[in-house]
Design a protein around this motif. Sequence first.
Motif, PDB file in Angstrom:
ATOM      1  N   GLN A  28       4.683   8.291   2.026  1.00  0.00           N
ATOM      2  CA  GLN A  28       5.092   9.475   1.274  1.00  0.00           C
ATOM      3  C   GLN A  28       4.476  10.753   1.834  1.00  0.00           C
ATOM      4  N   THR A  86       8.714  11.889  -9.360  1.00  0.00           N
ATOM      5  CA  THR A  86       9.516  12.682  -8.417  1.00  0.00           C
ATOM      6  C   THR A  86      10.910  12.994  -8.951  1.00  0.00           C
ATOM      7  N   ASP A 128       4.310   2.773  -7.261  1.00  0.00           N
ATOM      8  CA  ASP A 128       5.675   2.962  -6.781  1.00  0.00           C
ATOM      9  C   ASP A 128       6.622   3.248  -7.938  1.00  0.00           C
ATOM     10  N   TRP A 130       5.765   6.667  -9.359  1.00  0.00           N
ATOM     11  CA  TRP A 130       6.165   7.704  -8.399  1.00  0.00           C
ATOM     12  C   TRP A 130       7.640   8.060  -8.582  1.00  0.00           C
TER      13      TRP A 130
END
Length: 373
Positions: free
Chosen positions: A161, A135, A128, A131
């Motif tokens: 996701q 992103t 997490d 990520w």
Amino acid sequence: METAEFDTDLSLFKYDNLEQLPPAYRELGDDERTERIEAALETLGDDVVILGHNYQRREIVEHADFVGDSYQLSKEAAAADADYVVFGGVTFMAESADIITDDSQSVILPSMEASCPMAGMAEALQVDAAWAELTAETDEDIIPVTYMNSYADLKAFCAEQGGLVCTSSNAHEAFEYALERGDKVLFLPDKHLGENTAHRLGMEEEIVDWDPWDPEGTTAAEAVENDVILWEGYCQVHERFRESHVEGIREEHPEANVIVHPECRREVVEAADVSGSTATICEKVAEAEPSETWAIGTEIHLTHHLQRWHPEVNVVPLCGDACMDCNAMRQIDPNYLTWVLEELVEGRERNVIEVAPEEKELAQVALDRMLEI
């Protein structure tokens, strides 16, 4: 990333029922143990089903109702009319069984220390955070795909996701699914399976390995310049194989067919004759002509099983005496099996694996997306 970092899997502590083997069970002899297991199974009857993963030792699989791959075994459990599912595997496998079995069925892992190191290399809390970093560096859509060999919380994360789960057999289809819906794939946790899959799809020029905690490695900004981002994770057993093992077996057995698991390094897969899942490996040996030689590049217990199951075929381990067993699978000692079965006879459930409801629901979504392909 050093393997030793993952010898203790902290994700186990999300379970509050960690129990050690009672002293009375620690010194059981083979004959007594077998007699007591068989007596417990006779008493429990159809109320219990035992699952034995292909990588388990003989003393476990000889008592199993089903032997096979992890997800295949979970499906067998879901189809069985049994109150108790005793999984001779590792934690993530028992979680998968809990996800797809009926709520009335209890999934039991004989030893809670049986935790896959590779699954521990990509836990949802880690992913997490990474990520968010990844992103933030691109406006393009990244679709996460996680290998079945991961914990339920990571499966749930991928579902949230827009991603999905895959097996070693359908990873290429999972990649295609992801790329139809997004621009890039983040594949976790096994970089070797990811690389081999990308090569299968002709995407070898679009791959990058990414370890978000390596200060000298690829940055998130550099990673998103590629279409296939591979998380820095691996199987300790399969990474041990080398191209030199293939060369050595060809010298010793020039007629040998070499088959390896796609969790092996890319150069090992390229040097082999066949690459495939444990189910594929079993099928190839079962279909072999008598006296053929098959060199097996996977966990050593499966090689030993194939030697027993198909004595007419010359089955040899790819790396000889250097081949490893899976340390996590080794934790499912048959004494633990004796204990949990006898406890069930007494009406006590030990080492029950329960995935949290929200996590289970999302993980099921990720599995359902896999089934769509």
